[in-house]
Enzyme design. Sequence first.
Site, PDB file in Angstrom:
ATOM      1  N   ASP A  49       0.923  -0.985   0.113  1.00 27.28           N
ATOM      2  CA  ASP A  49       0.091  -0.008  -0.002  1.00 27.28           C
ATOM      3  C   ASP A  49       1.046   1.292   0.060  1.00 27.28           C
ATOM      4  O   ASP A  49       1.799   1.246   0.984  1.00 27.28           O
ATOM      5  CB  ASP A  49      -1.036  -0.177   1.221  1.00 27.28           C
ATOM      6  CG  ASP A  49      -2.118  -0.923   0.931  1.00 27.28           C
ATOM      7  OD1 ASP A  49      -2.138  -1.549   0.109  1.00 27.28           O
ATOM      8  OD2 ASP A  49      -2.788  -0.962   1.915  1.00 27.28           O
ATOM      9  N   HIS A  71      -6.169   2.645  -4.945  1.00 22.30           N
ATOM     10  CA  HIS A  71      -6.431   2.618  -3.485  1.00 22.30           C
ATOM     11  C   HIS A  71      -7.035   3.798  -3.081  1.00 22.30           C
ATOM     12  O   HIS A  71      -7.198   4.221  -2.060  1.00 22.30           O
ATOM     13  CB  HIS A  71      -5.169   2.674  -2.766  1.00 22.30           C
ATOM     14  CG  HIS A  71      -5.074   2.381  -1.224  1.00 22.30           C
ATOM     15  ND1 HIS A  71      -5.798   1.435  -0.748  1.00 22.30           N
ATOM     16  CD2 HIS A  71      -4.281   3.018  -0.293  1.00 22.30           C
ATOM     17  CE1 HIS A  71      -5.600   1.396   0.617  1.00 22.30           C
ATOM     18  NE2 HIS A  71      -4.613   2.108   0.840  1.00 22.30           N
ATOM     19  N   HIS A 114       3.329  -2.374   4.102  1.00 24.61           N
ATOM     20  CA  HIS A 114       3.416  -0.888   3.690  1.00 24.61           C
ATOM     21  C   HIS A 114       4.862  -0.225   3.413  1.00 24.61           C
ATOM     22  O   HIS A 114       5.717  -0.590   4.023  1.00 24.61           O
ATOM     23  CB  HIS A 114       2.692   0.051   4.933  1.00 24.61           C
ATOM     24  CG  HIS A 114       1.359  -0.310   4.951  1.00 24.61           C
ATOM     25  ND1 HIS A 114       1.024  -1.304   5.667  1.00 24.61           N
ATOM     26  CD2 HIS A 114       0.356   0.536   4.628  1.00 24.61           C
ATOM     27  CE1 HIS A 114      -0.448  -1.301   5.933  1.00 24.61           C
ATOM     28  NE2 HIS A 114      -0.753  -0.348   5.156  1.00 24.61           N
TER      29      HIS A 114
END
Length: 259
Positions: free
Chosen positions: A76, A127, A224
């Site tokens: 992400d 996203h 992440h």
Amino acid sequence: MKRMVRYLLLGLLTVSMLASYAEASPINGAYHFGFKKSQNGQLPSIDQEGFKSILEHNHAIFLGDTKQKELYLTFDNGYENGFTPAILDVLRDKKVPAAFFVTGHYLKDQPELVKRMAAEGHIVGNHSWSHPDMTRISNGQIKEELEKVKSEVQRLTGQQGTFLRPPRGIFNNRTLAESYAQGYINVFWSVAYKDWDTNVQRGAQYAHQQVLKQLHPGAVILLHSVSKDNTEALGSIIDEARKQGYAFKSLNDLKTKTY
């Protein structure tokens, strides 16, 4: 100003990202994605979470083919913390495909890195543009959030974009159905740990252990890219997973999902 934006985005990313339980709001029927973690190679479970049928009905993914020792690596990217170039270097050197789920902020701030992701064979996933709780916005707003990212990714990379990671892992039947109707496959995860807090980094060995102890066939791994620990551990995670007989696959190869 840049620091303020960074902290704002970090706050958005942290809220309910990795809840270990599912809690439905009485207002909008929202769930925070959660799961029973894998241990000793056993499969994780969402059987007790209350949303299994919703994911199945809307063709959402949280696992790949659980009969194959295959892994799907995803990141992400809400904002850039200086580590993505090194992550891309490792993936290139190790010949591992990944998916990077980007926001509108990331697309505007780091277009060259987005181009590099695509040029090196990775998926640039959606996203959302502004990282909202999509259960609290209208279908029209959902469409706008996703279309803005899709259009910019296509302009930068040529990729059409079919994979979506809901912001903060928050969803309900409506948001999954609406995004699926727009041509998206919602991608959740089955391996994750608290890695997004840049003020609480515990070292590469910790990241290595947290990921490796959860590995299982068909795992969709969420990391992440803001994490220093992840960046420094990534090479060893890949090497050890391969020693255990796992192969890294692209989400484009994912054909089977098991709940």
